[in-house]
Enzyme design. Structure first.
Site, PDB file in Angstrom:
ATOM      1  N   HIS A  27       0.822  -1.205   0.000  1.00 41.08           N
ATOM      2  CA  HIS A  27       0.000   0.000   0.000  1.00 41.08           C
ATOM      3  C   HIS A  27       0.862   1.263   0.000  1.00 41.08           C
ATOM      4  O   HIS A  27       2.030   1.251   0.425  1.00 41.08           O
ATOM      5  CB  HIS A  27      -0.926   0.007   1.220  1.00 41.08           C
ATOM      6  CG  HIS A  27      -0.181   0.026   2.530  1.00 41.08           C
ATOM      7  ND1 HIS A  27       0.343   1.172   3.092  1.00 41.08           N
ATOM      8  CD2 HIS A  27       0.139  -0.979   3.373  1.00 41.08           C
ATOM      9  CE1 HIS A  27       0.950   0.885   4.221  1.00 41.08           C
ATOM     10  NE2 HIS A  27       0.844  -0.424   4.424  1.00 41.08           N
TER      11      HIS A  27
ATOM     12  N   GLU B  92      -2.704  -6.927   7.350  1.00 42.08           N
ATOM     13  CA  GLU B  92      -1.485  -6.620   8.088  1.00 42.08           C
ATOM     14  C   GLU B  92      -1.355  -7.530   9.311  1.00 42.08           C
ATOM     15  O   GLU B  92      -2.358  -8.092   9.783  1.00 42.08           O
ATOM     16  CB  GLU B  92      -1.529  -5.150   8.523  1.00 42.08           C
ATOM     17  CG  GLU B  92      -0.358  -4.664   9.361  1.00 42.08           C
ATOM     18  CD  GLU B  92       0.969  -4.739   8.632  1.00 42.08           C
ATOM     19  OE1 GLU B  92       1.472  -5.880   8.454  1.00 42.08           O
ATOM     20  OE2 GLU B  92       1.521  -3.687   8.276  1.00 42.08           O
TER      21      GLU B  92
END
Length: 219
Positions: free
Chosen positions: A12, A92
């Site tokens: 990201h 994550e």
């Protein structure tokens, strides 16, 4: 089996948590947004992806976090050529709930000393836990290749640790190899390319912050 010609991994873009670690005290990790710089990073990566994919179809998997969805949205890919699936196993590493900045800094120091693969955050996961769920995702990905009309491209929008663990699982790297690797930068890409021998190779290595330190007995 219709294996894709390329599997592209993208981290990201820069998020608010990347520039201010106090944000974790008041916002959930999964809800953190991209910064303006992060959006620009994603847009630049999107330009490269559009040139890479051309008019070919793409099977897209994205972490459920806001910053990964925003990164994907900034790529500007043709909606008619992509099939998007949110994949929670690509999230994550879980830290668990809201976080105290000083406690996080202390735990990160402990993790650096203990090892990123085995250290478990007090309310969250170890790198080994993420490895296991990434491995489960890989099994699902392999099954998708059995479809005769599978797109020639796979795009995975995820996080730095997950990218390294994905490659560790795919290429059978050791824990020592993993521990020596640095995270890719924000909106940075790595690509697995299918060769004529039927095997995938990584287009470029991850940077190393140290040489691997093997231990234990093998053979």
């Amino acid at each position: 089996m219709a294996r894709p010609r390329r599997i592209v991994l993208v981290r990201h873009g820069e998020s608010t948590g990347n520039v201010d670690d106090s944000v974790y005290e008041r916002e959930p990790d999964h809800a953190l947004a991209l910064t303006e710089r992060g959006r620009r990073q994603a847009e630049e990566t999107g330009e490269r992806l559009r040139k890479l994919f051309g008019h070919e179809r793409v099977s897209v998997y994205v972490s459920p976090y806001r910053r990964t969805h925003q990164t994907l949205g900034s790529f500007g890919l043709d909606p008619g050529l992509i099939r998007v699936r949110e994949e929670p196993r690509l999230r994550e590493q879980d830290w668990g709930n809201w976080q105290d900045r000083e406690d996080v800094r202390l735990q990160k120091a402990y993790r650096d000393a203990y090892g990123h693969f085995f250290y478990r955050f007090a309310q969250g996961e170890s790198g080994a836990d993420v490895y296991d769920r990434v491995g489960g995702f890989l099994e699902s990905l392999f099954r998708s290749f059995e479809a005769p009309d599978h797109p020639p491209n796979v795009l995975i929008v995820t996080h730095g640790l997950a990218m390294r663990l994905f490659c560790m699982r795919w290429f059978h790297w050791t824990v020592a190899d993993f521990e020596s690797l640095s995270n890719p930068g924000n909106a940075e890409m790595r690509m697995l390319v299918l060769g004529e021998n039927g095997k995938y190779t990584l287009d470029r290595p991850f940077e190393r912050w140290r040489e691997p330190e093997p231990y234990g007995v093998t053979g």
